[in-house]
Design an enzyme around this catalytic site. Sequence first.
Site, mmCIF file in Angstrom:
data_model
loop_
_atom_site.group_PDB
_atom_site.id
_atom_site.type_symbol
_atom_site.label_atom_id
_atom_site.label_comp_id
_atom_site.label_asym_id
_atom_site.label_seq_id
_atom_site.Cartn_x
_atom_site.Cartn_y
_atom_site.Cartn_z
ATOM 1 N N LYS A 81 -11.365 1.283 5.459
ATOM 2 C CA LYS A 81 -10.160 0.849 6.197
ATOM 3 C C LYS A 81 -9.387 2.064 6.708
ATOM 4 O O LYS A 81 -9.612 3.198 6.240
ATOM 5 C CB LYS A 81 -9.284 0.025 5.253
ATOM 6 N N TYR A 104 15.385 23.408 12.403
ATOM 7 C CA TYR A 104 16.446 22.407 12.617
ATOM 8 C C TYR A 104 17.311 22.256 11.366
ATOM 9 O O TYR A 104 16.799 22.211 10.240
ATOM 10 C CB TYR A 104 15.834 21.038 12.918
HETATM 11 C C1 LIG Z 1 -8.062 0.364 -0.515
HETATM 12 C C2 LIG Z 1 -8.761 -0.561 -1.422
HETATM 13 C C3 LIG Z 1 -9.892 -0.120 -2.125
HETATM 14 C C4 LIG Z 1 -10.285 1.326 -2.208
HETATM 15 O O1 LIG Z 1 -9.314 1.982 -2.982
HETATM 16 P P1 LIG Z 1 -9.469 3.514 -3.427
HETATM 17 O O2 LIG Z 1 -8.395 3.715 -4.412
HETATM 18 O O3 LIG Z 1 -9.274 4.318 -2.184
HETATM 19 O O4 LIG Z 1 -10.824 3.686 -3.980
HETATM 20 C C5 LIG Z 1 -10.611 -1.057 -2.834
HETATM 21 N N1 LIG Z 1 -10.214 -2.353 -2.879
HETATM 22 C C6 LIG Z 1 -9.120 -2.800 -2.241
HETATM 23 C C7 LIG Z 1 -8.733 -4.219 -2.345
HETATM 24 C C8 LIG Z 1 -8.344 -1.907 -1.502
HETATM 25 O O5 LIG Z 1 -7.235 -2.341 -0.890
#
Ligand SMILES: *Cc1c(COP(=O)(O)O)cnc(C)c1O
Length: 371
Positions: A41, A259
């Site tokens: 993702k 800034y």
């Molecule tokens: C993002 C996510 C993962 C992977 O998580 P990591 O901590 O990056 O390994 C797995 N399952 C779900 C439901 C997630 O949202």
Amino acid sequence: MSTTPEDAGGWLRIDLDAIAENYRRIQSSVARKTTVGAAVKADAYGLGAAQVAPKLQRAGCAHFFVAAVSEGIGLRAALGPDANIFLLNGPFPGSEETLVTHGIIPVLNSMTQISRWATLGQQNRRRMPSVIQLDSGMSRFGLNAHDLGSLGTFLPHLELRLVMSHLACADEPGHDLNAAQQATFRRLRADLPPAPTSLAASSGVFLGPDYHFDLVRPGYALYGGNPTPDKPNPMQPVVSLHIRMVQDRWINPGASVGYGARFIAQKATRIATLASGYADGLPRSAGGRAFAILPERPDCHLPFVGRVSMDCLALDITALGDMPLPAGTPFEVIGHQMPLDSLATELDTIGYELLTSLGDRYHRAYIENSL
Ligand SMILES: *Cc1c(COP(=O)(O)O)cnc(C)c1O
């Protein structure tokens, strides 16, 4: 946006072979019968799903998790027809047909998602491939015990591919919620028909075999992040980021930097202006917290000073003395001297947030020697 190394303000190096190696390390941390999927993702945590997912596929991965429909569509094009692509957030009303078109399997998180997906199956006289998520204690996604009681009428229209849940505190092995969630998951899933099960993401893999079930779904660990924050990182680093100097100057005591004049020199200070800022994903608040390193001088931790600007930041390089530094000199912000997780800790965030914030103005080099 594509850029050459000469033109770019920063260089991002992504080691695809290290990602494949991390996939193998996870595979060897679980039983042979446990499948290792991958969370890709958010564009594979900012690293580029179009490059990362095919590499994982060549390493043997066949189960991919995305959060948005658009990510699933892109992934289908990159991976071909055989990959299993799961949509973690499930379908919004009206997006079900798009999922069917692209062969994306939804994680069904609520009774309304289940009812719409099952209705489509009933209309088309086919069982719809599905993942059902259970809420084992994170109160984010998934069905509770009460929901499960009213599932019966929908099940004949679903082809159950996976039953899953997600751990809230897997990076804290001593947290009571881990065992509680695991027990709740086992209890709730007993009310569903037989299907493969999945609970662990990266950190969950390292909680031990009771947490592995049939499929684990790491993301962060594949990308070189430390899934065991209180122990040395068992994964191979994947990402390095070097940011290049535009110019440097000596300033007098009392002179301010950036800034809001948030940094005031107490003594003669050498300031380097580097060509990346918050538009490239470096937090505006990094001044006074983070350090960069000149690769030739790993002994000097060079602090970010003042507020990070949109397109540049200031580094206190007094420790380098009068060492000549040509324009374009790269400073390591993430890499062997400055691990991703160390930078994240300094910045009071997590490596996940740093990776997914990486901007698209960096020159990106994908390292791959083995196919
Ligand atoms: C993002 C996510 C993962 C992977 O998580 P990591 O901590 O990056 O390994 C797995 N399952 C779900 C439901 C997630 O949202």
